[in-house]
Scaffold this motif. Structure first.
Motif: not given
Length: 255
Positions: A6, A8, A10, A32
């Motif tokens: 996954y 995160p 950002s 995502t």
């Protein structure tokens, strides 16, 4: 069983390096979510890096975009990734759709069914050249000129997964979806009593089996080098669970 990485929340430009790291570690996919950043753009960076991973949204908010916009972005990512893109869609809840995105909210399960039908009609037109003729309850599409047609990509069967918590979306997944993103806010008892029976019931309505619907979930995991680190990370997990539990539509999980 597959295990996915996954990405995160950002900046999307970091997805190429993160996907390469995930591939090197042996993950099967790279996903995502739609939170502080666009869910599709990081996958363009990841797909362009040439990693051998499934790439997908877990999940993108369907009703924040027209079916045509989502169809186009998904088509591009499927081409870029060599057919390894999986489109995961969610309805979100009314407050976010109407107050954050400024879009319409009406019978979300029925609208999502129509949305997926529209997507598949668009993709069929692009891949085969048949005229675009989709007349659904919420979406009606009848115009696709060559100037706006991206043409075939050789990967026409884009998988569509949907996300949900309640029995209605579980059933919809069984009926028409390629996969179901089970919300991380769940229990084993809830899976056994609500999720799997709902998918099974929906699948039976269209002559499918529950085994034809890929089940995907995120789980809460706490890791640490020592007790202090475990306690610190446990706090973050508890906070996330409390956030989910504050959503009224998730009350059945608590019950």
């Amino acid at each position: 069983m597959k295990v996915d990485a996954y990405f995160p929340p950002s900046p999307p430009e970091g997805a190429a390096e993160a996907a390469a790291t995930a591939a090197a570690m042996g993950f099967d996919g790279f996903f995502t979510a739609e939170t502080q950043y666009d869910p599709f753009l990081p996958l363009a960076f990841a797909g362009g890096s040439g990693v051998d991973l499934d790439l997908g949204t877990a999940v993108a908010v369907a009703f924040a975009r027209s079916p045509m916009v989502t169809a186009m972005t998904s088509w591009d990512l499927a081409r870029l990734s060599g057919g390894r893109f999986l489109l995961g869609l969610g309805t979100q809840v009314k407050a976010h759709i109407t107050r954050r995105f400024g879009m319409e909210w009406d019978r979300p399960a029925a609208r999502l069914r129509d949305y997926i039908g529209a997507l598949r009609a668009i993709w069929k037109t692009w891949e085969t050249g048949v005229p675009l003729r989709y007349n659904g309850e919420f979406y009606r599409l009848s115009l696709m000129t060559p100037f706006f047609d991206p043409g075939p990509i050789g990967h026409p069967g884009l998988p569509v997964y949907i996300a949900g918590v309640g029995p209605v979306l579980c059933q919809l997944a069984g009926e028409i979806a390629d996969g179901f993103h089970i919300h991380p806010f769940h229990t084993r008892a809830y899976l056994d009593s609500v999720v799997i029976p709902g998918i099974t019931e929906g699948a039976s309505l269209t002559g499918r089996t529950v085994g034809e619907v890929t089940r995907v979930t995120t789980v809460f995991v706490v890791t640490g080098e020592d007790t202090a680190e475990m306690e610190q990370r446990m706090g973050a997990v508890k906070q996330q669970m409390a956030f989910y539990a504050s959503t009224p539509s998730y009350r059945p999980v608590l019950e």
